[in-house]
Design an enzyme around this catalytic site. Structure first.
Site, short mmCIF file in Angstrom:
data_model
loop_
_atom_site.label_atom_id
_atom_site.label_comp_id
_atom_site.label_asym_id
_atom_site.label_seq_id
_atom_site.Cartn_x
_atom_site.Cartn_y
_atom_site.Cartn_z
N ILE A 95 61.47 5.87 -33.43
CA ILE A 95 61.18 4.49 -33.82
C ILE A 95 62.49 3.81 -34.19
O ILE A 95 63.16 4.21 -35.15
CB ILE A 95 60.19 4.44 -35.01
CG1 ILE A 95 58.94 5.26 -34.69
CG2 ILE A 95 59.84 3.00 -35.34
CD1 ILE A 95 58.17 4.77 -33.49
N ASP A 96 62.87 2.78 -33.43
CA ASP A 96 64.16 2.11 -33.64
C ASP A 96 63.93 0.59 -33.59
O ASP A 96 63.86 -0.01 -32.52
CB ASP A 96 65.16 2.54 -32.57
CG ASP A 96 66.56 2.00 -32.84
OD1 ASP A 96 66.74 1.33 -33.88
OD2 ASP A 96 67.47 2.25 -32.04
N SER A 97 63.82 -0.01 -34.77
CA SER A 97 63.61 -1.46 -34.82
C SER A 97 64.88 -2.24 -34.49
O SER A 97 64.85 -3.47 -34.36
CB SER A 97 63.14 -1.87 -36.23
OG SER A 97 64.10 -1.50 -37.21
#
Length: 460
Positions: free
Chosen positions: A244-246
């Site tokens: 998960i990489d915003s």
């Protein structure tokens, strides 16, 4: 109370003793730590030698936190050399009994300290093999080395003594050069410009060290390494651990993972190009729509397929915003707003090998820089070959006229933009021909031309 003993050989060791401890017993502790026989130890406190072995530390005025100086010298005053008190029984010259310390069980901590002292003494001989063995035998030292000196840590864990010795020698030479410059600075004319530069650099380093020491004292948690956010999901029925990489603009997947999930047949190569970030990676193409299963939900997403990517899949901001996802670090979950589903983030033991804190396959900084440079050169070469092929396809007449004055690369009198605008856009890695073409298309509007150039750069 805690006292510190320093020796002439720059060896310093702390001792936790009672204020009622007699001097002769303190010398026995010093013998354990330093290896110097107790009858050859001369202790000094505040410049005054301590000669009476029967006096306690309290009687000498030694308090908590004080430092004693130890040297190996003649026996105590009042004894002739031939009358030196033996360490194992018998009577001393003045009729006072001596003590046999050979049967005293030394505490484990003291023995370990003595062992470390002897190992440090051996390591001071600059023997790379000894230093390597010492670091490998101490897990805490190895952990600190990984954090503070990754290059030397990689050489240590590579198993090659030659590589470790080479890196260690380079770092020792660099440190010696810094010390040489520091001494030169201290002895130089203070009004010399080079000396002033070295003084400023020394002040900057001291400020950095002071800042780091304050951080280690008041915020030690900032020096820890956090576990990245991964979740379990399925793509086309195949299990995948997704990162998960915003901070990523798009959702990406490695080519190996796409092969496993059997979606390489859907890759649209018209969307190939290069992804630029910390490094440069080649984009094979794009899969426009695939279902991702998270818990019991089936969500649609698109993927950019990267040729060389160590992570299987990365969920970027496009996917997170489309499904209104919330990263809840307090509960350690990912909340999907459109469906209300929650899925937990994985613990370190469940992460893929490339994401674990103890993983050995992470690239060091030099490899990343080298790979980025190589890929950038590859991209520039490909663009140059493409321009060359386009020029040769235009025919000899176009090339001959281009040598005189090529309108595609020359600012004409009726153009409404300047050479400075062209160079500014060329600095964004666009060719002169592309920049002039877009500026003419938008009548010199730099903003619209820039947007058009970036839009076209998405296609190869």
């Amino acid at each position: 109370m805690n006292i510190t003993v320093a020796t002439v050989t720059d060896q310093v060791f702390p001792l936790n003793v009672s204020e009622d401890l007699e001097l002769e017993n303190l010398k026995a502790f010093c013998e354990v730590e330093s290896g110097v026989p107790a009858n050859q130890i001369q202790l000094t406190f505040n410049g005054q030698p301590l000669n009476d072995d029967k006096k306690t530390l309290k009687e000498y005025g030694i308090k908590d936190g004080d430092m004693l100086f130890m040297q190996q010298g003649p026996v105590q005053q009042g004894f002739l050399p031939s009358q030196a008190p033996p360490m194992a029984g018998g009577a001393v010259g003045a009729g006072l009994p001596s003590f046999d310390f050979s049967n005293i069980q030394v505490p484990h901590g003291a023995a370990a300290s003595s062992s470390n002292s002897s190992r440090l003494s051996a390591a001071s001989s600059d023997n790379p093999a000894v230093i390597r063995e010492m670091l490998l035998a101490d897990p805490s030292a190895l952990s600190l080395l990984k954090q503070n000196n990754p290059r030397l840590s990689d050489a240590l864990t590579s198993g090659s003594l030659e590589r470790f010795a080479q890196v260690l020698k380079e770092q020792q030479e660099a440190k010696a050069e810094q010390e040489r410059l520091r001494l030169r600075m201290l002895n130089a004319d203070p009004f010399d410009s080079e000396a002033q530069r070295l003084i400023a650099e020394e002040i900057r380093k001291k400020n950095i060290e002071a800042n780091m020491e304050a951080a280690m004292e008041y915020n030690p948690e900032t020096f820890g390494t956090v576990v990245m956010l991964y979740i379990n999901c399925r793509v086309n029925g195949h299990p995948v651990k997704a990162f998960i990489d915003s901070g990523a603009q798009t959702t990406i997947m490695s080519s190996e993972c796409a092969e496993r999930c059997n979606i390489m047949r859907l890759v649209d190569q018209r969307w190939s190009g290069y992804a630029k970030g910390v490094g440069i990676q080649r984009i094979i193409g794009r899969v426009h729509m695939v279902q991702i299963q998270i818990e019991k939900d089936f969500l649609t997403s698109s993927f950019s397929i990267l040729e060389q990517q160590k992570m299987d899949m990365l969920l970027g901001l496009d996917m997170l915003k489309r499904h209104q996802c919330t990263i809840d670090l307090k509960r350690n979950i990912l909340h999907i707003g459109t469906t209300g589903t929650e899925t937990p983030f994985l613990s370190e033991s469940d992460l893929p090998e490339c994401a674990r804190l103890s993983g050995q396959d992470t690239l060091d900084e030099e490899k990343i820089i080298e790979e980025s440079r190589r890929q950038a050169e590859h991209q520039q070469m490909a663009e140059a070959m493409e321009r060359s092929q386009a020029a040769s396809a235009a025919g000899p007449s176009a090339s001959s006229s281009g040598r005189l004055s090529d309108p595609a690369t020359t600012i004409m009198p009726n153009d409404s933009f300047s050479e400075a605008t062209v160079k500014e856009l060329m600095a964004l890695s666009f060719s002169r021909e592309q920049v002039i073409s877009e500026l003419r298309r938008f009548n010199g509007d730099k903003t619209q031309a820039t947007a058009a150039l970036f839009a076209k750069s998405l296609k190869f």
